[in-house]
Write a protein that holds these residues in place. Structure first.
Motif, PDB file in Angstrom:
ATOM      1  N   ASP A  45     -12.259   3.903  -0.808  1.00 33.64           N
ATOM      2  CA  ASP A  45     -11.852   4.589   0.418  1.00 33.64           C
ATOM      3  C   ASP A  45     -12.994   5.438   0.963  1.00 33.64           C
ATOM      4  O   ASP A  45     -13.927   5.804   0.228  1.00 33.64           O
TER       5      ASP A  45
ATOM      6  N   VAL B 175      -2.625  -4.326   8.991  1.00 33.52           N
ATOM      7  CA  VAL B 175      -2.317  -2.998   8.449  1.00 33.52           C
ATOM      8  C   VAL B 175      -0.839  -2.966   8.076  1.00 33.52           C
ATOM      9  O   VAL B 175       0.034  -3.081   8.940  1.00 33.52           O
TER      10      VAL B 175
ATOM     11  N   SER C 111       0.844  -1.196   0.000  1.00 32.71           N
ATOM     12  CA  SER C 111       0.000   0.000   0.000  1.00 32.71           C
ATOM     13  C   SER C 111       0.874   1.238   0.000  1.00 32.71           C
ATOM     14  O   SER C 111       2.101   1.161   0.159  1.00 32.71           O
TER      15      SER C 111
ATOM     16  N   SER D 226      -5.379  -3.616   5.018  1.00 32.12           N
ATOM     17  CA  SER D 226      -5.422  -2.150   4.921  1.00 32.12           C
ATOM     18  C   SER D 226      -4.028  -1.549   4.929  1.00 32.12           C
ATOM     19  O   SER D 226      -3.034  -2.229   5.179  1.00 32.12           O
TER      20      SER D 226
ATOM     21  N   GLN E 294      -9.475  -8.230   7.009  1.00 31.67           N
ATOM     22  CA  GLN E 294      -9.382  -6.972   6.261  1.00 31.67           C
ATOM     23  C   GLN E 294      -7.914  -6.618   6.100  1.00 31.67           C
ATOM     24  O   GLN E 294      -7.157  -6.609   7.080  1.00 31.67           O
TER      25      GLN E 294
ATOM     26  N   HIS F 232      -8.721   0.514   2.184  1.00 32.23           N
ATOM     27  CA  HIS F 232      -7.521   1.324   2.430  1.00 32.23           C
ATOM     28  C   HIS F 232      -7.343   1.689   3.900  1.00 32.23           C
ATOM     29  O   HIS F 232      -6.242   1.544   4.444  1.00 32.23           O
ATOM     30  N   GLN F 233      -8.388   2.156   4.554  1.00 29.91           N
ATOM     31  CA  GLN F 233      -8.240   2.647   5.927  1.00 29.91           C
ATOM     32  C   GLN F 233      -8.708   1.598   6.943  1.00 29.91           C
ATOM     33  O   GLN F 233      -9.802   1.038   6.815  1.00 29.91           O
TER      34      GLN F 233
END
Length: 396
Positions: free
Chosen positions: A288, A366, A179, A331, A329, A313-314
């Protein structure tokens, strides 16, 4: 306008503090002080101009000096703040030699030492200059280290993630997750080529690019993104938008078309099936929060007996993902804080700074991102490419 006003006030306040410590505290009134003062004013103006220029797509030549000063400014403030206590103690000791009448009639914050007292002048100048040197060396060393880290090769972070609903036949399915590549005025084509080469060396089943790929238009950055066409994986490469895709002059649409041309499939509030060893995994992606994420369109009506992976994304998007039975998830967005101590501020906005966590029953990973935004500096958060291997929870 409100953001601009707040930014201007913050930058002015920071530079006034730097002037007090680095100019007023290290020089006598005269030409040297005037030159340093106006130099600091110029650097102060450079900060908002650089931020505006980076968003507007003009004056890219400002990026290097502007963002480097932004990083140096930040760490000067950090080091000077850490030195305030020992400096304060030293100032108190020096004031014991200040004439009593002056100490009682002139507030300490605005006292100037009488030039007729050369000994006291020299002591205060020595204290001010020693503080400035320590802060300057500390800031320069930190920023120098941060530049070498940010511009260096990303770290490959392997992680095994156990999912209760994962079909045992899907155990060992591997995602290369990247990312926040942030192609822009401070990166070159080799930045993308290195990331693609490192991902291909991982021999992953799926490549997931979870937002903030670019900081500009296709016309500006198309050649920098071109190496993405060489990404290799068994079941394809997928992309979801980050907030920066919405900041580009032409919006995210043109980049979605460009990525499709490069054989990277955007998941715009939709899902696909990954079939591996005869078992099925739902892979979904949502826009997003800056755009229009539609969780119902991406996840509604699916068979919840099988495992699902969501690209978002977040990390904060997990709050809605939990209601759709998402198992994992993936991210980015946080950069892991990018520059310490910003990692302490990220939790005010996001539930996870970096790494693996469980939020509302959903596993969330993340990644710190493979690039940088703003200053080409990373301190305490090296760039990362993640190799996430899914495992069946009962098989551990």
């Amino acid at each position: 306008m409100v953001f601009g006003l707040v930014l201007t006030l913050a930058v002015a306040g920071v530079h006034y503090y730097l002037w007090r410590r680095l100019v007023r505290g290290t020089t006598r009134p005269g030409r040297a002080r005037r030159v340093l003062t106006w130099s600091l004013v110029g650097l102060g103006v450079l900060v908002p101009v650089t931020l505006v220029a980076s968003r507007s797509g003009f004056a890219h030549w400002l990026a290097w000096p502007g963002f480097l000063w932004l990083a140096l400014m930040f760490y000067l403030v950090v080091f000077l703040a850490l030195l305030e206590i020992p400096r304060g103690v030293a100032v108190v000791l020096l004031r014991r030699k200040t004439p009593v009448v002056q100490a009682l009639t002139v507030p300490p914050a605005v006292q100037e030492v009488d030039p007729a007292e050369p000994d006291l002048w020299s002591r205060r100048l020595f204290l001010g200059r020693a503080t400035a040197v320590v802060a300057g060396v500390g800031a320069l060393a930190t920023v120098g280290y941060g530049i070498s880290t940010a511009l260096g090769a990303p770290v490959v972070e392997p992680v095994r993630i156990a999912l209760a609903r994962l079909d045992p036949r899907l155990s060992g399915l591997r995602f290369a997750v990247v990312s926040d590549i942030h192609l822009g005025p401070l990166t070159g084509r080799r930045h993308t080529e290195r990331i693609v080469r490192m991902i291909n060396e991982l021999d992953a089943d799926v490549v997931a690019i979870v937002g903030d790929l670019v900081d500009g238009t296709v016309a500006e950055l198309g050649p920098l993104a071109e190496p993405l066409k060489d990404l290799q994986s068994r079941y394809g490469s997928y992309f979801v938008t980050g907030n920066h895709e919405y900041y580009t002059a032409n919006g995210p649409g043109e980049w979605m078309a460009e990525l499709e041309r490069l054989d990277v499939r955007p998941l715009r509030n939709e899902r696909v099936e990954i079939v591996h060893r005869g078992a099925v995994l739902d892979l979904a992606g949502v826009d997003d929060v800056t755009g229009r994420p539609d969780f119902e369109r991406a996840l509604g009506g699916r068979d919840r007996s099988r495992a699902s992976v969501l690209l978002a994304h977040q990390p904060v998007q997990v709050a809605k993902a939990a209601g759709y039975g998402v198992d994992l998830q993936l991210s980015g967005h946080t950069h892991g804080g990018q520059m310490v101590p910003f990692n302490l501020i990220v939790p005010m906005q996001q539930p996870v700074v970096s790494g693996l966590a469980t939020i509302d029953g959903v596993r969330v990973y993340v990644t710190r991102g493979a690039g940088f935004w703003g200053p080409p500096v990373r301190v305490g958060a090296p760039p990362e490419i993640t190799l996430a291997e899914l495992t069946h929870e009962g098989g551990l």
